[in-house]
Design a protein around this motif. Structure first.
Motif, PDB file in Angstrom:
ATOM      1  N   VAL A 103       1.955  -3.214  28.411  1.00 62.46           N
ATOM      2  CA  VAL A 103       3.394  -3.350  28.641  1.00 62.46           C
ATOM      3  C   VAL A 103       4.035  -3.711  27.309  1.00 62.46           C
ATOM      4  O   VAL A 103       3.496  -4.521  26.553  1.00 62.46           O
ATOM      5  N   PHE A 104       5.182  -3.101  27.005  1.00 60.97           N
ATOM      6  CA  PHE A 104       5.901  -3.448  25.783  1.00 60.97           C
ATOM      7  C   PHE A 104       7.396  -3.409  26.038  1.00 60.97           C
ATOM      8  O   PHE A 104       7.843  -2.944  27.091  1.00 60.97           O
ATOM      9  N   PHE A 105       8.172  -3.913  25.081  1.00 56.84           N
ATOM     10  CA  PHE A 105       9.619  -4.010  25.201  1.00 56.84           C
ATOM     11  C   PHE A 105      10.283  -3.102  24.179  1.00 56.84           C
ATOM     12  O   PHE A 105       9.880  -3.057  23.023  1.00 56.84           O
ATOM     13  N   GLU A 106      11.309  -2.417  24.600  1.00 58.79           N
ATOM     14  CA  GLU A 106      12.139  -1.617  23.693  1.00 58.79           C
ATOM     15  C   GLU A 106      13.256  -2.517  23.164  1.00 58.79           C
ATOM     16  O   GLU A 106      13.543  -3.568  23.727  1.00 58.79           O
ATOM     17  N   SER A 107      13.937  -2.095  22.086  1.00 58.00           N
ATOM     18  CA  SER A 107      14.988  -2.923  21.485  1.00 58.00           C
ATOM     19  C   SER A 107      16.189  -3.093  22.409  1.00 58.00           C
ATOM     20  O   SER A 107      16.939  -4.054  22.281  1.00 58.00           O
ATOM     21  N   ASP A 108      16.374  -2.187  23.382  1.00 54.53           N
ATOM     22  CA  ASP A 108      17.491  -2.318  24.324  1.00 54.53           C
ATOM     23  C   ASP A 108      17.138  -3.189  25.531  1.00 54.53           C
ATOM     24  O   ASP A 108      17.916  -3.311  26.459  1.00 54.53           O
ATOM     25  N   GLY A 109      15.952  -3.818  25.523  1.00 59.52           N
ATOM     26  CA  GLY A 109      15.545  -4.708  26.600  1.00 59.52           C
ATOM     27  C   GLY A 109      14.760  -4.035  27.703  1.00 59.52           C
ATOM     28  O   GLY A 109      14.383  -4.681  28.675  1.00 59.52           O
ATOM     29  N   SER A 110      14.489  -2.748  27.578  1.00 55.02           N
ATOM     30  CA  SER A 110      13.704  -2.053  28.593  1.00 55.02           C
ATOM     31  C   SER A 110      12.258  -2.534  28.564  1.00 55.02           C
ATOM     32  O   SER A 110      11.661  -2.681  27.500  1.00 55.02           O
ATOM     33  N   GLN A 139       2.799   1.239  29.662  1.00 58.20           N
ATOM     34  CA  GLN A 139       1.984   2.297  29.064  1.00 58.20           C
ATOM     35  C   GLN A 139       0.864   2.599  30.044  1.00 58.20           C
ATOM     36  O   GLN A 139       0.117   1.717  30.438  1.00 58.20           O
ATOM     37  N   LEU A 140       0.738   3.852  30.467  1.00 54.25           N
ATOM     38  CA  LEU A 140      -0.293   4.238  31.417  1.00 54.25           C
ATOM     39  C   LEU A 140      -1.491   4.819  30.672  1.00 54.25           C
ATOM     40  O   LEU A 140      -1.347   5.378  29.582  1.00 54.25           O
ATOM     41  N   ASP A 141      -2.672   4.702  31.283  1.00 56.21           N
ATOM     42  CA  ASP A 141      -3.882   5.186  30.614  1.00 56.21           C
ATOM     43  C   ASP A 141      -3.992   6.708  30.598  1.00 56.21           C
ATOM     44  O   ASP A 141      -4.868   7.260  29.957  1.00 56.21           O
ATOM     45  N   ASN A 142      -3.062   7.397  31.263  1.00 56.61           N
ATOM     46  CA  ASN A 142      -3.052   8.858  31.195  1.00 56.61           C
ATOM     47  C   ASN A 142      -2.126   9.357  30.082  1.00 56.61           C
ATOM     48  O   ASN A 142      -1.844  10.544  29.984  1.00 56.61           O
ATOM     49  N   GLY A 143      -1.625   8.420  29.236  1.00 62.25           N
ATOM     50  CA  GLY A 143      -0.792   8.799  28.102  1.00 62.25           C
ATOM     51  C   GLY A 143       0.695   8.758  28.362  1.00 62.25           C
ATOM     52  O   GLY A 143       1.483   8.925  27.441  1.00 62.25           O
ATOM     53  N   GLU A 144       1.111   8.529  29.573  1.00 68.60           N
ATOM     54  CA  GLU A 144       2.539   8.507  29.883  1.00 68.60           C
ATOM     55  C   GLU A 144       3.084   7.084  29.830  1.00 68.60           C
ATOM     56  O   GLU A 144       2.331   6.118  29.869  1.00 68.60           O
ATOM     57  N   THR A 145       4.396   6.971  29.726  1.00 69.43           N
ATOM     58  CA  THR A 145       5.080   5.684  29.775  1.00 69.43           C
ATOM     59  C   THR A 145       6.136   5.739  30.864  1.00 69.43           C
ATOM     60  O   THR A 145       6.709   6.800  31.138  1.00 69.43           O
ATOM     61  N   ARG A 146       6.397   4.594  31.466  1.00 70.31           N
ATOM     62  CA  ARG A 146       7.423   4.496  32.513  1.00 70.31           C
ATOM     63  C   ARG A 146       8.207   3.202  32.316  1.00 70.31           C
ATOM     64  O   ARG A 146       7.620   2.144  32.100  1.00 70.31           O
ATOM     65  N   GLU A 147       9.528   3.280  32.395  1.00 68.59           N
ATOM     66  CA  GLU A 147      10.350   2.073  32.365  1.00 68.59           C
ATOM     67  C   GLU A 147      10.221   1.387  33.717  1.00 68.59           C
ATOM     68  O   GLU A 147      10.452   2.000  34.758  1.00 68.59           O
TER      69      GLU A 147
END
Length: 139
Positions: free
Chosen positions: A28-35, A39-47
């Motif tokens: 899990v990580f944070f974007e600069s806009d607070g999102s 991070q999924l192990d299949n290479g995709e990301t989801r907010e």
């Protein structure tokens, strides 16, 4: 009387498919806009969420509650909730550490002062102890 049923066969249809396999959250990580992004192990990301940023009319009026935490008070005004990078709120810097807000030189001076005070108190107790021994020896 109010229910009806029609005899039809049941079918299941896929409405959409994106071609990706099943993925589990690997980070899990944070974007600069607070999102908040997973991070999924299949290479995709989801907010998966968004941080709310609270601003106050008078941030100096916040009441300290310990451990670097503060709460709203009558002098700070009510919290104005918003999102990062909008309405004067700053941005979110994920994966970083906040610097210490302690003045190391001032705390070192305080530690030396307390040590000197302790030494002086210990000396007073030692002198009183010696005086009591002398009084007992005289009697």
């Amino acid at each position: 009387d109010t229910f009806t049923q029609f005899a039809n066969t049941s079918t299941v249809d896929a409405l959409s498919q994106d071609g990706s396999g099943v993925g589990s959250v690997s980070g899990v990580f944070f974007e600069s806009d607070g999102s908040v992004v997973a991070q999924l192990d299949n290479g995709e990301t989801r907010e998966i969420g968004k941080l709310a940023i609270a601003q106050f009319e008078n941030s100096e009026g916040l009441k300290p509650v310990g451990n670097s935490l503060f709460k709203e008070s009558s002098s700070s005004g009510a919290a104005i909730l918003g999102s990062a990078e909008s309405g004067g709120a700053g941005s979110v810097v994920g994966g970083s550490l906040e610097n210490s807000n302690v003045d190391l030189a001032e705390e070192f001076i305080n530690a030396i002062s307390f040590q000197r005070g302790f030494e002086a108190s210990a000396k007073v107790i030692s002198v009183i102890d010696d005086l009591l021994k002398e009084i007992i020896d005289i009697a």
